[in-house]
Design a protein around this motif. Structure first.
Motif, PDB file in Angstrom:
ATOM      1  N   ASN A 249      -3.079  -6.331  -0.659  1.00 59.82           N
ATOM      2  CA  ASN A 249      -3.471  -4.924  -0.548  1.00 59.82           C
ATOM      3  C   ASN A 249      -3.806  -4.397  -1.936  1.00 59.82           C
ATOM      4  O   ASN A 249      -3.034  -4.570  -2.868  1.00 59.82           O
TER       5      ASN A 249
ATOM      6  N   SER B 229       0.835  -1.198   0.000  1.00 61.73           N
ATOM      7  CA  SER B 229       0.000   0.000   0.000  1.00 61.73           C
ATOM      8  C   SER B 229       0.871   1.249   0.000  1.00 61.73           C
ATOM      9  O   SER B 229       0.399   2.341  -0.323  1.00 61.73           O
TER      10      SER B 229
ATOM     11  N   LYS C 206     -10.269  -2.320  -0.522  1.00 66.42           N
ATOM     12  CA  LYS C 206      -8.875  -1.951  -0.269  1.00 66.42           C
ATOM     13  C   LYS C 206      -8.004  -3.187  -0.073  1.00 66.42           C
ATOM     14  O   LYS C 206      -6.790  -3.098  -0.001  1.00 66.42           O
ATOM     15  N   HIS C 207      -8.651  -4.331   0.093  1.00 65.02           N
ATOM     16  CA  HIS C 207      -7.946  -5.605   0.174  1.00 65.02           C
ATOM     17  C   HIS C 207      -8.750  -6.612  -0.646  1.00 65.02           C
ATOM     18  O   HIS C 207      -9.938  -6.414  -0.904  1.00 65.02           O
TER      19      HIS C 207
ATOM     20  N   ASP D  19     -11.107  -6.523   6.048  1.00 67.84           N
ATOM     21  CA  ASP D  19     -10.815  -5.270   6.750  1.00 67.84           C
ATOM     22  C   ASP D  19     -11.193  -5.315   8.225  1.00 67.84           C
ATOM     23  O   ASP D  19     -11.434  -4.283   8.844  1.00 67.84           O
TER      24      ASP D  19
ATOM     25  N   ASP E 157      -6.002  -1.009  -4.111  1.00 63.56           N
ATOM     26  CA  ASP E 157      -6.616   0.316  -3.987  1.00 63.56           C
ATOM     27  C   ASP E 157      -7.615   0.452  -5.122  1.00 63.56           C
ATOM     28  O   ASP E 157      -7.425   1.210  -6.055  1.00 63.56           O
TER      29      ASP E 157
END
Length: 823
Positions: A576, A349, A480-481, A549, A578
């Protein structure tokens, strides 16, 4: 031994020990590494010497001497007392340094030459003879104190002006891992965090500190001392302009392919030492070298691009690094490069080296090479491609989706290459395709209660809330993961629980045991081993969300225990990502054929641009089935919706007005000129003595349809794409054009005859009808005299040159076709 300590004697140390016994060892001194054994008791060496100096009237302060090897050896010789290292290491300092040397040498991603000078028991000087930290005044030092080891960078100069340049050029506030310290006549920098010499990660930690210091400080010192001014632009002058163009062209393609943004903390841009570096995470990914001994360019890849490619070491997946002389990569090679870069983007990240990224380099790339493409190429989030049948609406959704997600992709390549890129993006989950129809519902599109197939015959049917197409892609676009193998792991875990007669786990904090079973819905049920046990359902989604998360809705002790078991016993791959920074596309084919207001429900408002997540008028709602108050649902800003609409479909008239207001409409009219561009023989077919121009043929048919109906009922050019001979043209008329006209005119064959001519549809008046009808009362059959009866001919059934004659009778108009954009 230090001359300051010549007063030390055995008797003085014994007396100092007695004094310490009276007052005790100060708390902050108890952790000292070197201990002196005096009459069976251990005392910190430096404390003993400090107290002894006070007794002797010398008053030597602790900071004024070092417990280095020379002083320790001299102390033992003078006093006869043995010194023990409290932190006796399983690794000696020299062993650690030898391992570090080997690691640096074998790491192909490090394109520098570290040189280790003579190694002492607790100290080594390191230089980089590539010219970064290789001057006589600038070097690294790796030191050991007790059981800890750390890295320093020294700028040792008696020249005050040079020291001031060094001090003023580095602003440590941006480097959290380093701090200033004084060293004789110089200022130096030290890593704040000491590393335990017995730590399993000691080699990687030392290596990271060396690289971090070099990247952040070495080039600064080098450029400022040499007075080279603007370092990035000065470095650019070292390269051939043609090489720079090639380098930045491909770097631009990478940036656009992954839709990377300015300031992305996973990326590092650096330029020094005769090379341009683009680093993703912690690995060089695309470099340009002034020194071409091994290759002009360096590029990361999933598979070898050249036989001499060198494999990275470290964390999986392990890519290759290729030195090549040119950047003319094939499509397969590009795919390998992009796959590898994608893996690196997912692994981290934030790059440990991001703080060292050169702003001049990044500004140059985004301002001068890429430009403000977001302002120039901003595409609407919601758009509908509309037009009559055969105008390439669905065809164009593929191009549009690729253009949104990967703006750098060349759509003018052959169709197979374009489709391969589309399939890649579908596989990556960035494109989802669906078709609306009369049976499509809110429950299919957003969420609904669905039955689950019983595992065994005779079992009861269970129901659960299932996410629909739209909700799934919205969730994907905000992740995000991601867990690459969750479905396989969960299935294996469930099989394991079912296979055992008793499956027992314990809560993590209080170690309370509980049994686990699987219910008919495929979810886990936790049963505490107590007299009044309450069964608690831990759903598959709860486990998935916690892995992603650490979201916890209920039953935390049991949920966390199950997840801990999965992590320990199964090869879970949590990466990870985005996703909010990547575009996603939902394609809805035939959007007008579904009941839009029913399918979208309350979400019809949420798809508006200013109502999206993080937009100015953001709206979120509680969905009616899941009723999740804690996590309301919203539509992300990075989701594009592309619909297609056939204007010849009668359901267009009923298209929801709310939908019309929320979409941009892009007309897709027929383009006859494209036929000649796409087909062999430039769209001209020999029917045996008569040549037909397909573009003119289509234009003629459409001119007649537009008068008889309107422009919404034209025929698209795609019906003639790929028609390259008489046989394929006959088939196009028989299977596509004539059936379409029959649908348009609802059995009004007279109008079909007006469009196609009597070669395809011929009428004949009725003359004698006296013997046609059955005998009946007084019904007047004379009204049917002179009625025209049409016969429609199937081109596949025409004999000899019948089709050619039918085309001739169609009366093709000569039309001047203007050029337009490619289909």
């Amino acid at each position: 031994m230090d001359s300051k300590l010549k007063f030390i004697t055995k008797e003085l140390i014994v007396e100092a020990a007695r004094e310490i016994d009276k007052n005790g060892i100060p708390e902050k001194r108890k952790g000292r590494a070197y201990l002196v054994n005096v009459n069976g008791e251990n005392y910190p060496m430096k404390l003993l010497i400090t107290v002894a100096s006070e007794i002797a009237g010398e008053k030597i302060l602790t900071k004024e001497f070092s417990s280095n090897e020379s002083n320790r050896k001299g102390f033992e010789e003078k006093t006869g007392f043995k010194i023990d290292n409290k932190y006796q290491s399983k690794n000696t300092f020299s062993e650690i340094i030898e391992k570090l040397k080997a690691n640096l040498k074998n790491d192909n991603s490090i394109l520098r030459e570290f040189h280790f000078k003579k190694t002492y028991s607790d100290y080594v000087l390191v230089e980089d003879n590539k010219g970064i930290i290789g001057t006589k005044n600038v070097h690294y030092e790796i030191r050991m104190i007790g059981g800890n080891i750390y890295v320093e960078l020294h700028f040792e100069s008696n020249n005050k002006e040079e020291r001031d340049i060094f001090n003023n050029s580095i602003h440590l506030s941006q480097y959290e891992e380093f701090k200033w310290f004084n060293w004789h006549n110089s200022k130096s920098i030290r890593a704040k965090k000491y590393i335990d010499i017995n730590s399993e990660s000691v080699i990687n930690s030392l290596k990271e500190k060396l690289l971090n210091m070099e990247n952040s400080l070495g080039d600064e010192v080098r450029y400022i001392i040499k007075g080279q001014g603007d370092k990035f632009y000065e470095e650019l002058k070292k390269f051939e302009s043609m090489d720079i163009d090639v380098y930045f062209d491909f770097l631009k393609e990478i940036i656009l392919h992954f839709n990377l943004k300015r300031g992305d903390k996973r990326l590092v841009y650096s330029c020094y030492g005769g090379r341009l570096n683009f680093t993703v995470g912690h690995r060089y990914s695309w470099n340009l070298y002034k020194n071409e001994k091994r290759g002009k360019f360096g590029v990361i890849s999933e598979e070898k691009i050249i036989d001499s490619a060198e494999k990275y070491d470290g964390k999986e997946p392990l890519p290759y690094y290729n030195y090549v002389m040119d950047a003319n990569f094939t499509q397969d090679q590009k795919k390998s490069i992009f796959n590898s870069i994608e893996n690196e983007l997912k692994r981290v990240s934030k790059s440990a080296f991001h703080k060292n990224s050169q702003q001049d380099f990044e500004d140059y790339l985004f301002d001068k090479i890429i430009g403000n493409r977001e302002a120039e190429n901003k595409l609407p989030l919601n758009q509908i491609l509309y037009g009559p049948p055969g105008t390439g609406k669905t065809y164009h959704t593929i191009n549009k989706a690729i253009e949104i997600i990967n703006p750098g992709f060349d759509l003018k390549q052959d169709r197979k290459t374009v489709k391969d890129e589309y399939e890649r993006l579908v596989e990556a989950g960035q494109i989802v395709f669906t078709t609306f129809h009369q049976s499509m519902s809110y429950e299919d599109f957003v969420e609904g209660i669905k039955p689950l197939e019983p595992e065994n015959e005779g079992d009861n049917v269970n129901y659960k809330v299932v996410d629909g197409i739209f909700k799934k892609i919205c969730i994907k676009a905000t992740e995000k993961h991601e867990i690459n193998n969750f479905e396989d792991v969960y299935k294996s875990f469930i099989d394991e629980v079912i296979s055992k007669e008793t499956f027992e786990l314990s809560t993590l904090t209080h170690k309370k045991p509980f049994n686990l079973r699987v219910n008919g819905s495929g979810n886990c049920v936790a049963i505490p081993k107590t007299e009044a046990a309450t069964e608690m359902v831990i759903t598959k989604k709860m486990i998935h969300d916690y892995l992603l998360d650490e979201t916890i809705i209920d039953w935390k002790p049991y949920l966390t225990s199950i997840v801990a078991y999965l992590k320990e016993n199964y090869n879970l791959s949590v990466a990870n990502v985005d996703n909010i920074g990547k575009p996603y596309v939902l394609i809805i084919d035939e959007i007008n054929r579904g009941n839009v207001s029913s399918i979208f429900g309350e979400l019809i408002t949420l798809i508006e641009e200013d109502k999206r997540i993080d937009a100015t008028e953001e709206l979120k709602v509680v969905l009616p089935y899941s009723k999740d108050e804690k996590s309301k649902f919203g539509v992300p800003r990075n989701l594009h919706i592309i619909g297609t609409m056939n204007t010849a479909d009668r359901s267009v008239e009923a298209l929801d007005t709310a939908l019309r207001r929320r979409f941009s409409f892009v007309e897709m009219p027929p383009k006859p000129e494209i036929i000649g561009q796409e087909n062999e023989n430039e769209g001209k077919i020999d029917l045996g003595g008569y040549e037909v121009n397909l573009a003119n043929l289509l234009e003629t048919i459409n001119n007649r349809i537009e008068i008889l109906l309107d422009r919404d009922y034209l025929i698209g050019h795609s019906y003639f794409i790929g028609v390259n001979d008489k046989k394929s043209l006959i088939r196009a008329f028989s299977k596509q054009i004539i059936p379409l006209l029959q649908e348009y005119f609802y059995g009004d064959y007279g109008k079909i005859s007006l469009v196609l001519g009597e070669g395809f549809c011929k009428g004949k008046k009725t003359r004698d009808i006296s013997n046609i009808f059955a005998k009946t009362g007084e019904y007047d059959i004379d009204v049917f005299l002179e009625k025209i009866i049409y016969k429609l001919y199937d081109p596949l059934q025409m004999e000899n040159d019948g089709f050619k004659k039918a085309i001739e009778k169609l009366g093709i108009e000569e039309t001047n076709l203007s050029n337009s954009e490619d289909r």
